[in-house]
Scaffold this motif. Structure first.
Motif, PDB file in Angstrom:
ATOM      1  N   MET A  60       2.523  -8.047  -4.778  1.00  0.00           N
ATOM      2  CA  MET A  60       1.805  -7.535  -3.616  1.00  0.00           C
ATOM      3  C   MET A  60       1.754  -6.013  -3.703  1.00  0.00           C
ATOM      4  N   VAL A  61       0.590  -5.461  -3.370  1.00  0.00           N
ATOM      5  CA  VAL A  61       0.404  -4.018  -3.315  1.00  0.00           C
ATOM      6  C   VAL A  61      -0.270  -3.708  -1.980  1.00  0.00           C
ATOM      7  N   TYR A  62       0.277  -2.754  -1.250  1.00  0.00           N
ATOM      8  CA  TYR A  62      -0.318  -2.404   0.038  1.00  0.00           C
ATOM      9  C   TYR A  62      -0.072  -0.935   0.362  1.00  0.00           C
ATOM     10  N   ALA A 138       5.448  -4.456  -4.343  1.00  0.00           N
ATOM     11  CA  ALA A 138       6.553  -5.366  -4.044  1.00  0.00           C
ATOM     12  C   ALA A 138       6.555  -6.486  -5.063  1.00  0.00           C
ATOM     13  N   ASP A 139       7.735  -6.844  -5.544  1.00  0.00           N
ATOM     14  CA  ASP A 139       7.801  -7.907  -6.549  1.00  0.00           C
ATOM     15  C   ASP A 139       7.829  -9.302  -5.940  1.00  0.00           C
ATOM     16  N   LEU A 140       7.667  -9.372  -4.618  1.00  0.00           N
ATOM     17  CA  LEU A 140       7.556 -10.642  -3.904  1.00  0.00           C
ATOM     18  C   LEU A 140       6.504 -10.455  -2.810  1.00  0.00           C
ATOM     19  N   ALA A 141       5.511 -11.320  -2.772  1.00  0.00           N
ATOM     20  CA  ALA A 141       4.450 -11.191  -1.773  1.00  0.00           C
ATOM     21  C   ALA A 141       4.936 -11.649  -0.400  1.00  0.00           C
ATOM     22  N   TRP A 142       4.514 -10.909   0.635  1.00  0.00           N
ATOM     23  CA  TRP A 142       4.850 -11.254   2.010  1.00  0.00           C
ATOM     24  C   TRP A 142       3.999 -12.435   2.454  1.00  0.00           C
ATOM     25  N   LYS A 143       4.626 -13.330   3.208  1.00  0.00           N
ATOM     26  CA  LYS A 143       3.927 -14.458   3.816  1.00  0.00           C
ATOM     27  C   LYS A 143       4.234 -14.437   5.311  1.00  0.00           C
ATOM     28  N   ASP A 147      11.186 -14.571   6.525  1.00  0.00           N
ATOM     29  CA  ASP A 147      12.253 -13.983   7.333  1.00  0.00           C
ATOM     30  C   ASP A 147      13.233 -13.244   6.432  1.00  0.00           C
ATOM     31  N   GLU A 148      12.709 -12.641   5.366  1.00  0.00           N
ATOM     32  CA  GLU A 148      13.593 -11.980   4.416  1.00  0.00           C
ATOM     33  C   GLU A 148      13.795 -10.498   4.732  1.00  0.00           C
ATOM     34  N   MET A 149      13.190  -9.994   5.793  1.00  0.00           N
ATOM     35  CA  MET A 149      13.404  -8.615   6.219  1.00  0.00           C
ATOM     36  C   MET A 149      14.366  -8.589   7.394  1.00  0.00           C
ATOM     37  N   LEU A 150      15.383  -7.755   7.290  1.00  0.00           N
ATOM     38  CA  LEU A 150      16.374  -7.622   8.353  1.00  0.00           C
ATOM     39  C   LEU A 150      16.384  -6.192   8.868  1.00  0.00           C
TER      40      LEU A 150
END
Length: 163
Positions: A60-62, A138-143, A147-150
């Motif tokens: 993912m790139v943003y 990011a090496d993992l795309a957001w969906k 819930d991986e952000m704290l």
């Protein structure tokens, strides 16, 4: 190249890093007018699929923006590594690592990418008078249901020093 040392403690791998390991230098190449060969700008390489700057290809790139004087974060990602390049304005990244705060100022004229590994909390503050923009790989795309952000707190950090 990003290099890291690690040790194992109670079956948990601990990565040993210093400030320089959060900074990845970027290549800048002058561009020229095709008619008269006069330098007319530059090209900054953020990522190429054959470089070894990033251990896993981005998914993912943003671009995110932060208003003047405002703070994004602090938070951490439990699953993804993030790579940030300020493309407009100026920001400071505050990375909490090993109970210390690492501060890295970067702006649109700097040729560096800031690496924030997963499980390392960070924030960034806009130091500019106007809007600042940050390009993120990011090496993992957001969906939508991730819930991986704290969200975390930097209670002992002096935010006022950047005002």
């Amino acid at each position: 190249d990003f290099k890291q040392e690690s040790l194992c403690y109670n079956d948990i791998q601990i990565i040993i890093m210093n400030k320089e390991q959060f900074i990845i230098p970027l290549e800048i190449h002058p561009t020229k007018n095709t008619t008269n060969q006069k330098i007319n700008g530059s090209l900054t390489v953020i990522w190429r699929n054959w470089d070894s700057k990033i251990s896993k290809d981005p998914e993912m790139v943003y671009v995110s923006s932060v208003n003047a004087g405002e703070i994004k974060g602090p938070h951490l990602h439990t699953e993804r590594n993030s790579y940030f390049t300020c493309i407009s304005g100026k920001v400071v990244f505050i990375i909490k690592y090993d109970d210390e705060y690492i501060e890295i100022e970067t702006g649109e004229n700097d040729s560096q990418m800031i690496f924030v590994p997963k499980n390392i909390p960070s924030a960034h503050i806009n130091l500019s008078d106007g809007l600042s923009s940050v390009l993120t790989l990011a090496d993992l795309a957001w969906k939508p249901n991730d819930d991986e952000m704290l969200n975390v707190e930097f209670n002992d950090y002096d935010w006022n020093k950047w005002k």
